[in-house]
Design an enzyme around this catalytic site. Structure first.
Site, PDB file in Angstrom:
ATOM      1  N   GLY A   1      58.339  27.302  47.504  1.00 44.15           N
ATOM      2  CA  GLY A   1      58.698  25.971  47.006  1.00 44.15           C
ATOM      3  C   GLY A   1      60.008  26.065  46.242  1.00 44.15           C
ATOM      4  O   GLY A   1      60.862  26.912  46.535  1.00 44.15           O
ATOM      5  N   ARG A   2      60.134  25.211  45.225  1.00 42.24           N
ATOM      6  CA  ARG A   2      61.387  25.186  44.447  1.00 42.24           C
ATOM      7  C   ARG A   2      61.692  26.537  43.823  1.00 42.24           C
ATOM      8  O   ARG A   2      62.799  27.063  43.951  1.00 42.24           O
ATOM      9  CB  ARG A   2      61.273  24.146  43.321  1.00 42.24           C
ATOM     10  CG  ARG A   2      61.394  22.716  43.759  1.00 42.24           C
ATOM     11  CD  ARG A   2      61.230  21.787  42.561  1.00 42.24           C
ATOM     12  NE  ARG A   2      59.861  21.778  42.127  1.00 42.24           N
ATOM     13  CZ  ARG A   2      59.004  20.783  42.360  1.00 42.24           C
ATOM     14  NH1 ARG A   2      59.402  19.703  42.979  1.00 42.24           N
ATOM     15  NH2 ARG A   2      57.752  20.838  41.947  1.00 42.24           N
TER      16      ARG A   2
ATOM     17  N   ARG B   1      52.837  27.562  53.230  1.00 39.37           N
ATOM     18  CA  ARG B   1      52.071  26.693  54.132  1.00 39.37           C
ATOM     19  C   ARG B   1      53.002  26.077  55.176  1.00 39.37           C
ATOM     20  O   ARG B   1      52.685  25.976  56.340  1.00 39.37           O
ATOM     21  CB  ARG B   1      51.391  25.581  53.340  1.00 39.37           C
ATOM     22  CG  ARG B   1      50.026  25.985  52.835  1.00 39.37           C
ATOM     23  CD  ARG B   1      49.402  24.870  52.075  1.00 39.37           C
ATOM     24  NE  ARG B   1      50.375  24.322  51.112  1.00 39.37           N
ATOM     25  CZ  ARG B   1      50.167  23.259  50.360  1.00 39.37           C
ATOM     26  NH1 ARG B   1      49.053  22.589  50.468  1.00 39.37           N
ATOM     27  NH2 ARG B   1      51.073  22.836  49.502  1.00 39.37           N
TER      28      ARG B   1
ATOM     29  N   ALA C   1      53.896  33.130  38.196  1.00 39.70           N
ATOM     30  CA  ALA C   1      53.347  31.809  38.551  1.00 39.70           C
ATOM     31  C   ALA C   1      52.108  31.525  37.701  1.00 39.70           C
ATOM     32  O   ALA C   1      52.222  30.912  36.627  1.00 39.70           O
ATOM     33  CB  ALA C   1      53.041  31.775  40.037  1.00 39.70           C
ATOM     34  N   ARG C   2      50.957  31.995  38.146  1.00 41.97           N
ATOM     35  CA  ARG C   2      49.726  31.858  37.359  1.00 41.97           C
ATOM     36  C   ARG C   2      48.874  33.104  37.590  1.00 41.97           C
ATOM     37  O   ARG C   2      48.744  33.587  38.730  1.00 41.97           O
ATOM     38  CB  ARG C   2      48.926  30.629  37.799  1.00 41.97           C
ATOM     39  CG  ARG C   2      49.463  29.309  37.278  1.00 41.97           C
ATOM     40  CD  ARG C   2      49.332  29.165  35.755  1.00 41.97           C
ATOM     41  NE  ARG C   2      49.769  27.875  35.261  1.00 41.97           N
ATOM     42  CZ  ARG C   2      51.001  27.592  34.829  1.00 41.97           C
ATOM     43  NH1 ARG C   2      51.939  28.535  34.842  1.00 41.97           N
ATOM     44  NH2 ARG C   2      51.299  26.394  34.376  1.00 41.97           N
TER      45      ARG C   2
ATOM     46  N   GLU D   1      44.765  34.005  29.726  1.00 44.76           N
ATOM     47  CA  GLU D   1      45.740  34.037  28.622  1.00 44.76           C
ATOM     48  C   GLU D   1      45.119  33.470  27.352  1.00 44.76           C
ATOM     49  O   GLU D   1      44.385  32.483  27.434  1.00 44.76           O
ATOM     50  CB  GLU D   1      46.979  33.221  29.007  1.00 44.76           C
ATOM     51  CG  GLU D   1      47.721  33.857  30.163  1.00 44.76           C
ATOM     52  CD  GLU D   1      48.963  33.065  30.580  1.00 44.76           C
ATOM     53  OE1 GLU D   1      49.379  32.150  29.864  1.00 44.76           O
ATOM     54  OE2 GLU D   1      49.507  33.405  31.640  1.00 44.76           O
TER      55      GLU D   1
ATOM     56  N   HIS E   1      54.158  35.096  29.144  1.00 44.58           N
ATOM     57  CA  HIS E   1      54.362  33.779  29.777  1.00 44.58           C
ATOM     58  C   HIS E   1      55.689  33.149  29.322  1.00 44.58           C
ATOM     59  O   HIS E   1      55.708  32.080  28.721  1.00 44.58           O
ATOM     60  CB  HIS E   1      53.184  32.846  29.482  1.00 44.58           C
ATOM     61  CG  HIS E   1      53.055  31.724  30.480  1.00 44.58           C
ATOM     62  ND1 HIS E   1      51.846  31.223  30.897  1.00 44.58           N
ATOM     63  CD2 HIS E   1      53.988  30.989  31.143  1.00 44.58           C
ATOM     64  CE1 HIS E   1      52.031  30.244  31.759  1.00 44.58           C
ATOM     65  NE2 HIS E   1      53.336  30.071  31.923  1.00 44.58           N
TER      66      HIS E   1
ATOM     67  N   GLY F   1      58.300  32.470  31.463  1.00 44.71           N
ATOM     68  CA  GLY F   1      59.043  31.962  32.618  1.00 44.71           C
ATOM     69  C   GLY F   1      60.015  30.835  32.315  1.00 44.71           C
ATOM     70  O   GLY F   1      61.198  30.911  32.636  1.00 44.71           O
TER      71      GLY F   1
HETATM   72  C1  DGY Z   1      54.769  25.520  33.646  1.00 45.54           C
HETATM   73  O1  DGY Z   1      55.548  24.601  33.466  1.00 45.54           O
HETATM   74  O2  DGY Z   1      53.917  25.484  34.541  1.00 45.54           O
HETATM   75  C2  DGY Z   1      54.848  26.689  32.730  1.00 45.54           C
HETATM   76  O3  DGY Z   1      54.195  27.789  33.252  1.00 45.54           O
HETATM   77  C3  DGY Z   1      54.237  26.321  31.403  1.00 45.54           C
HETATM   78  O4  DGY Z   1      53.083  25.599  31.649  1.00 45.54           O
END
Ligand code: DGY
Length: 327
Positions: free
Chosen positions: A158-159, A180, A241-242, A271, A289, A291
């Site tokens: 994605g982006r 996908r 990402a997660r 987390e 975290h 990012g």
């Molecule tokens: C997001 O914007 O998804 C960052 O991970 C913080 O939630």
């Protein structure tokens, strides 16, 4: 003049964002920045017109069931909405917005840093130096692996995945991806990217894997124990990402046994808890975290929240709707 809508913000936001929100809305801030308990969150849902949560809020079906008659909008401060029960929110007729685009470049920068830090053993080097263990340069000391010419498999184009690919291409890395939907021929050509429809096939051939997809019921533990066992023994796993997209216990096991080369992680399954085994491993980079954690990014995210809330209150469709998904 009509009464201002009651907007409850669950965490401390940059001052400029909070000031503007106070001007526009009847805003309840969280200046102490202590994460809300489930009870406090439920109370916010019961009384607000709009709640502005973040990834640290667990907005499950129970919280959504406590939404009062005034609550119509959840204007998330962040792009990921995996902490919100979308199905329950949909049933309740709530609108959800997020903050896409403005954190793409920052998150891609951080991901690129992880792609370099892991194979080049940068965290290990810094830990050694700070601990007073550096005796000076030596030809065979602390050797990592070259990233130039390696194969990077991006899961989720994605982006952010695309922005990571642009950076990695500049480092002479070969771009592979699973998504996908396949990119347009034009974008694939620009990124010199190879598309793999089959994730299992792609991951077997990669030197570095970067997770860049959202966490959804479909992507939960996408990198399962079974898939981690498919990786090459030198493969590095990067995740900004997660955490829940990777089976963290299985990853820790694979790293501990030396089945894979290493990992560089900015996100974790539970987390702020990090799997105890990961904490003790040398070949792992662990970041808290970070990012999208730039001042510029956070202000831009706040601006998006304000535009989404204001547009909605004024009776229009907010630009960044996740729900209903009618763009
Ligand atoms: C997001 O914007 O998804 C960052 O991970 C913080 O939630």
């Amino acid at each position: 003049m009509a009464e201002k809508p009651k907007v409850i913000v669950t965490r401390k936001l940059p001052d400029a964002v909070e000031t503007r929100m106070m001007e526009l809305f009847d805003t309840q801030l969280n200046l102490e920045d202590a994460p809300l308990s489930q009870d406090q969150l439920g109370a916010a849902f019961a009384t607000a017109d709009v709640v502005v949560p973040t990834v640290t809020d667990n907005i499950d079906a129970e919280i959504i069931s406590r939404a009062g008659p005034k609550l119509k909008l959840i204007a998330n401060f962040g792009v990921g909405v995996n902490h919100i029960d979308i199905v329950a929110a949909n049933k309740k007729g709530l609108v959800i917005t997020n903050t896409p685009d403005v954190l793409t470049e920052d998150t891609a920068d951080l991901t690129m840093a992880l792609i370099i830090m892991g194979p080049r053993r940068m965290s290990e080097g810094e830990r050694m130096l700070r601990a007073g263990g550096w005796d000076g340069w030596a030809p065979t000391q602390h050797l990592g692996h070259r990233i130039n010419g390696k194969r990077l498999g991006i899961i989720g184009m994605g982006r952010i995945g695309t922005a990571v690919a642009r950076r990695a291409l500049g480092f002479g890395i070969a771009i592979h991806y699973h998504n996908r939907m396949r990119l347009s021929g034009e974008l694939e050509a620009e990124l010199e990217a190879t598309y793999w429809e089959n994730l299992d096939q792609m991951i077997r051939h990669m030197d570095i894997l970067s997770v860049n997809c959202p966490l959804t019921p479909d992507t939960h533990h996408l990198l399962s124990e079974k898939r981690l066992a498919m990786l090459q023994p030198h493969c590095f796993v990067v995740n900004a990402a997660r955490g829940g997209i990777i089976d963290e216990a299985a990853l820790a096991g694979a790293l501990k046994r030396g089945d894979i080369g290493g990992a560089a992680l900015d996100v974790f399954e539970n987390e702020p808890t990090v799997h105890a085994d990961l904490m003790g491993l040398e070949n792992v980079v662990l970041l808290p975290h970070l990012g999208s954690a730039t001042l510029e990014g956070r202000i831009d995210m706040g601006e998006k929240v304000i535009v989404n809330v204001k547009t909605f209150i004024d009776g229009h469709k907010p630009p960044d709707r996740v729900l209903p998904n009618l763009k």
